[in-house]
Design an enzyme around this catalytic site. Structure first.
Site, PDB file in Angstrom:
ATOM      1  N   ARG A  48       0.853  -1.197   0.000  1.00 42.96           N
ATOM      2  CA  ARG A  48       0.000   0.000   0.000  1.00 42.96           C
ATOM      3  C   ARG A  48       0.894   1.253   0.000  1.00 42.96           C
ATOM      4  O   ARG A  48       1.147   1.842  -1.042  1.00 42.96           O
ATOM      5  CB  ARG A  48      -0.925  -0.034   1.237  1.00 42.96           C
ATOM      6  CG  ARG A  48      -2.102   0.922   1.178  1.00 42.96           C
ATOM      7  CD  ARG A  48      -1.753   2.331   1.605  1.00 42.96           C
ATOM      8  NE  ARG A  48      -1.272   2.433   2.974  1.00 42.96           N
ATOM      9  CZ  ARG A  48      -0.740   3.545   3.469  1.00 42.96           C
ATOM     10  NH1 ARG A  48      -0.627   4.619   2.726  1.00 42.96           N
ATOM     11  NH2 ARG A  48      -0.279   3.566   4.708  1.00 42.96           N
ATOM     12  N   HIS A  77       8.537   6.741   9.141  1.00 42.53           N
ATOM     13  CA  HIS A  77       9.355   6.928   7.932  1.00 42.53           C
ATOM     14  C   HIS A  77      10.781   7.243   8.360  1.00 42.53           C
ATOM     15  O   HIS A  77      11.035   7.640   9.501  1.00 42.53           O
ATOM     16  CB  HIS A  77       8.755   8.031   7.061  1.00 42.53           C
ATOM     17  CG  HIS A  77       7.527   7.561   6.329  1.00 42.53           C
ATOM     18  ND1 HIS A  77       7.504   7.312   4.978  1.00 42.53           N
ATOM     19  CD2 HIS A  77       6.287   7.254   6.779  1.00 42.53           C
ATOM     20  CE1 HIS A  77       6.296   6.896   4.628  1.00 42.53           C
ATOM     21  NE2 HIS A  77       5.533   6.846   5.711  1.00 42.53           N
ATOM     22  N   CYS A 129       4.562   9.580   1.085  1.00 47.84           N
ATOM     23  CA  CYS A 129       3.255  10.113   0.712  1.00 47.84           C
ATOM     24  C   CYS A 129       3.423  11.060  -0.469  1.00 47.84           C
ATOM     25  O   CYS A 129       4.146  12.051  -0.378  1.00 47.84           O
ATOM     26  CB  CYS A 129       2.642  10.849   1.908  1.00 47.84           C
ATOM     27  SG  CYS A 129       1.101  11.659   1.474  1.00 47.84           S
ATOM     28  N   HIS A 180       3.777   4.191  12.865  1.00 43.35           N
ATOM     29  CA  HIS A 180       4.098   4.126  11.436  1.00 43.35           C
ATOM     30  C   HIS A 180       5.241   5.114  11.224  1.00 43.35           C
ATOM     31  O   HIS A 180       5.060   6.320  11.349  1.00 43.35           O
ATOM     32  CB  HIS A 180       2.843   4.518  10.645  1.00 43.35           C
ATOM     33  CG  HIS A 180       3.039   4.578   9.172  1.00 43.35           C
ATOM     34  ND1 HIS A 180       2.655   3.554   8.337  1.00 43.35           N
ATOM     35  CD2 HIS A 180       3.555   5.536   8.376  1.00 43.35           C
ATOM     36  CE1 HIS A 180       2.922   3.886   7.081  1.00 43.35           C
ATOM     37  NE2 HIS A 180       3.468   5.086   7.078  1.00 43.35           N
ATOM     38  N   ASN A 235       9.458   4.287   4.190  1.00 43.85           N
ATOM     39  CA  ASN A 235       9.195   3.756   5.530  1.00 43.85           C
ATOM     40  C   ASN A 235      10.463   3.123   6.085  1.00 43.85           C
ATOM     41  O   ASN A 235      11.397   2.797   5.349  1.00 43.85           O
ATOM     42  CB  ASN A 235       8.139   2.651   5.449  1.00 43.85           C
ATOM     43  CG  ASN A 235       6.768   3.203   5.156  1.00 43.85           C
ATOM     44  OD1 ASN A 235       6.018   3.507   6.059  1.00 43.85           O
ATOM     45  ND2 ASN A 235       6.450   3.352   3.871  1.00 43.85           N
TER      46      ASN A 235
END
Ligand SMILES: CC(C)(COP(=O)([O-])OP(=O)([O-])OC[C@H]1O[C@@H](n2cnc3c(N)ncnc32)[C@H](O)[C@@H]1OP(=O)([O-])[O-])[C@@H](O)C(=O)NCCC(=O)NCCSC(=O)C[C@@](C)(O)CC(=O)[O-]
Length: 733
Positions: A18, A217, A248, A215, A257
């Site tokens: 994703r 990065h 993004c 999450h 990430n």
């Protein structure tokens, strides 16, 4: 060398298919995506963000989102397939394709919110509410709705994102009904102290039950350090993308990430079990490279090669005596919030097991003097300090509406509520399962009762009651004189089964997103102990003779308590195998018995006990206890001195193995003249990663943590002061 078993660890969620692909230069063909996902699943990843349900024109990489989600569900049934959807339309498509959880992104930065989802932050919170309302209408099999707070640690468009904004947004999302709220460092600007602060603040606001994944990065190379900070703060779910893909497209400067393989390497090396096979995960990069030829792949483990020193947590060995690697947090259940309404032994022992394993257990005691168990005397004198360590205490009168409202705030943010009051008592207070699960659908609610549902369910019960009616008292005493076991065996085991049921329900919640009611019964616990005797009664067609019957048929030649040479000194000895019997006879001068052809099998030996025992007793009576035990130990024959409670404080094994915790006894208010303020009381009888669960908190004073606990639940200082002034809250100085 000692083998260190798997430390209970964390769940790593792969987000490559994703988040990883949405910034990729090329579009990965569906078949290649599925091959890549399969390779990662084979490496042990148990959950994955498989697609994003957005308009294909905005993100052509995700045009096959439905096909991918459907195929993953069909091909990997044990796997948790998660999708991102920015709005209700996408959520409906994701659910139709079979997504088990749906992440709705909400930006903490207003600027990013407009760029990412073309809505203001408030409009996007309202969208989350719409998604939640629709999902609830789907009933039992609805997907879990997660809200992911993007730009939680800063934004390239807006700059600083105040922590207060993130906390407020988390609360708004929880109020909107999101099952889980996750924190995303979309730009990779976070540092470890920022992670610690924000995790702590958000958890205090929405409760541990709702706090989701971190999450991270890796723009500035801080992602691994940030993951470690999150782990130490109790976070148990982390996102990663294989080969550090991602970013993004609507946040300028956002890069990949944290690489999943680097995260796995770090955690496993720190002794945290992830369930992921690192070499196989690294090998899955090949499938990724085939699907995205020319795309730069990141990741330090892949670049450096797996170091020869790497050992997965589950297989790590350490030299005997060395300090083993342990989870660098306060126990495997850290981050789990438990609210305990309890008294006596059963409920408190259930909570103590969870607390010893690291859960934050808050005991709600009635005012003004707290749990009555504190003041019990005689045989119940030690109950309170024994079963309430590692807990916090808040003393609230639930019969006053303000007290009940405050306790409801606690339950709303909890993972678990447990109780052991009289049947119906919690319902009467407004704290039954139905009321609390309506408030908090993710709540696991454990009722510890005398009886599980059935004809006796309305009865109150004590350990002694169920030992009598459950056959244990019959099996323990001499014939005709029922005798209960000399400890609260059913209370403690019933609490333990309650804790097991809670853990099972929490495990189930991971898949369904919903909590549930679990129950544990004293009577049914006693039946677990009686099963072996019921089986024998059925086989023989008559009741077995009790253990207290001197004529009880024992299946072994020696299984008895004997006197040693010193008056009053006794030793139990059990000889339970034919090899043991021969060695025993050789060592104690019983060669004639060893060579007796009529004593060749265990059943012949058992029959001959009346002949054997006087001989053994005569030999033992001539030996000092220490010498007798040393010889039995050298032989490998089971033996035991007969200990009393106070002998155990100096047991060398317990002392050397961390088996005794120095517990403060002063909470036992029923003592007239306490002999000691502190004593070594037994730790949980398990070893985790080579360590015994520790004493982190002494048993609490009445209401000792009332103020901090209520603040964490969102009450203001003025509200807390009002509760105290009104006599609803006690002990919170
Ligand atoms: C143990 C019994 C029999 C006692 O039964 P009981 O004495 O009737 O007590 P209860 O459980 O009904 O007491 C709770 C009362 O405290 C209130 N309460 C509670 N919290 C608050 C609060 N914060 N604020 C205000 N009020 C509060 C609650 O609302 C209720 O009020 P009531 O209905 O009486 O008006 C019963 O509780 C029961 O059957 N429990 C389920 C099974 C169980 O746990 N049994 C006890 C196991 S431990 C044990 O028995 C030790 C022993 C004796 O067995 C040891 C041994 O033999 O070895």
């Amino acid at each position: 060398m000692a083998e260190i078993p798997a430390a209970p660890g964390v769940v790593i969620r792969e987000v490559g298919p994703r988040d990883g692909l949405q910034n990729a230069r090329a579009v990965m063909p569906t078949a290649r995506k599925l091959a890549w996902i399969a390779a990662m699943a084979e490496a042990g990843l148990a959950e994955m963000e498989v697609a994003s349900f957005v308009p294909p024109a905005a993100m052509p990489q995700m045009a096959d989102a439905a096909a991918v989600t459907r195929a993953v569900r069909a091909r990997h049934p044990g796997f948790r397939a998660i999708a991102l959807a920015p709005n209700l339309r996408g959520a409906k498509d994701a659910a139709a394709a079979g997504a088990q959880a749906i992440i709705v992104p909400v930006s903490a930065s207003e600027a990013h919110s407009r760029a990412n989802v073309r809505r203001t932050r408030d409009e996007q919170v309202a969208e989350v509410r719409r998604v939640v309302d629709w999902a609830r209408g789907l009933g039992e099999n609805r997907p879990v709705i997660e809200a992911g707070i993007a730009t939680a640690f800063g934004c390239s468009l807006q700059g600083l994102v105040p922590e207060r904004d993130v906390v407020d947004l988390a609360r708004a999302l929880a109020e909107a009904g999101a099952d889980v709220v996750a924190l995303a460092d979309t730009l990779g600007y976070a540092t470890p102290s920022h992670v610690r602060r924000l995790v702590r603040a958000v958890r205090a606001e929405i409760g541990a039950a709702r706090l989701g994944n971190l999450h991270l990065h890796d723009t500035l190379g801080t992602a691994l350090a940030n993951a470690m900070a999150g782990l130490e703060e109790g976070v148990r779910g982390f996102d990663g993308a294989l080969a550090g893909l991602g970013g993004c497209p609507f946040a300028p400067g956002s890069v990949g990430n944290v690489a999943t393989e680097d995260l796995v390497h770090l955690l496993e090396s720190e002794g945290v079990h992830t369930g992921i096979d690192l070499p196989r995960l690294v090998a899955a990069r090949e499938a990724l490279a085939q699907g995205l030829p020319g795309e730069p792949l990141q990741g330090r483990v892949a670049a450096a090669g797996l170091p020869p020193t790497y050992r997965p947590a589950a297989t790590r060995v350490v030299p005997a005596g060395a300090k083993p690697p342990v989870l660098p947090v306060h126990g495997p259940l850290a981050g789990l919030r438990v609210i305990e309404f309890s008294h006596m032994v059963m409920g408190p022992s259930c909570g103590m097991i969870l607390a010893d394993l690291g859960a934050d257990v808050i005991k709600v005691e009635p005012g003004p003097r707290g749990d009555n168990t504190r003041r019990l005397t005689g045989a119940a004198l030690g109950f309170f300090p024994t079963f309430n360590r590692n807990k916090r205490s808040v003393c609230l009168n639930l019969k006053r509406p303000e007290g009940a409202a405050a306790a409801r705030r606690l339950a709303a943010g909890a993972d678990v509520v447990l109780e052991n009051f009289r049947p119906g008592a919690m319902d009467a207070l407004g704290f039954g399962y139905a009321a609390l699960s309506a408030l908090n659908p993710r709540l696991v609610y454990c009722s510890c009762k005398g009886f599980l549902p059935g004809p006796y369910e309305h009865r109150t019960a004590l350990d002694e009651v169920v030992q009598m009616m459950g056959g244990l008292a019959y099996m323990t005493g001499p014939p005709g004189r029922p005798l209960r076991a000399g400890s609260s065996v059913n209370d403690i085991m019933g609490g333990m089964f309650g804790a097991l049921a809670i853990l099972a329900a929490l495990r189930e919640r991971e898949a369904t997103g919903r909590g549930g009611l679990v129950q544990s019964g004293l009577f049914e616990t006693n039946m677990v102990l009686m099963a072996q005797h019921m089986a024998r009664a059925a086989i023989e067609g008559e009741d077995p003779e009790p253990f207290g019957d001197p004529a009880m048929r024992k299946p072994w030649p020696v299984y008895d308590v004997f006197s040693a040479a010193e008056p009053g000194e006794q030793v139990f000895v059990g000889v339970v195998g034919e090899g043991q019997w021969r060695a025993f006879c050789d060592a104690f001068g019983l060669a004639d018995l060893r060579d007796d052809s009529g004593l060749a099998t265990m059943s012949q030996l058992a029959e001959a006990r009346p002949r054997i025992l006087p001989r053994v007793a005569q030999v033992f009576a001539a030996l000092p206890k220490a010498e007798l035990m040393a010889r039995l130990e050298a032989l490998g024959v089971p033996f035991a001195p007969i200990a009393k409670p106070s002998d155990l404080f100096s047991d060398p094994h317990l002392l050397a193995s961390g088996g005794l915790l120095a517990v403060d006894l002063t909470g036992a208010e029923g003592a007239r003249e306490p002999h000691a303020a502190r004593a070594g009381l037994p730790a949980l009888p398990v070893s985790l990663g080579g360590s015994r669960p520790a004493l982190r908190r002494q048993p609490p004073r009445v209401g000792e943590h009332g103020r901090e606990v209520l603040r964490e639940a969102g009450l203001t200082d003025d509200e807390i002061a009002d509760l105290a002034a009104g006599g609803v809250l006690a002990g919170a100085a």
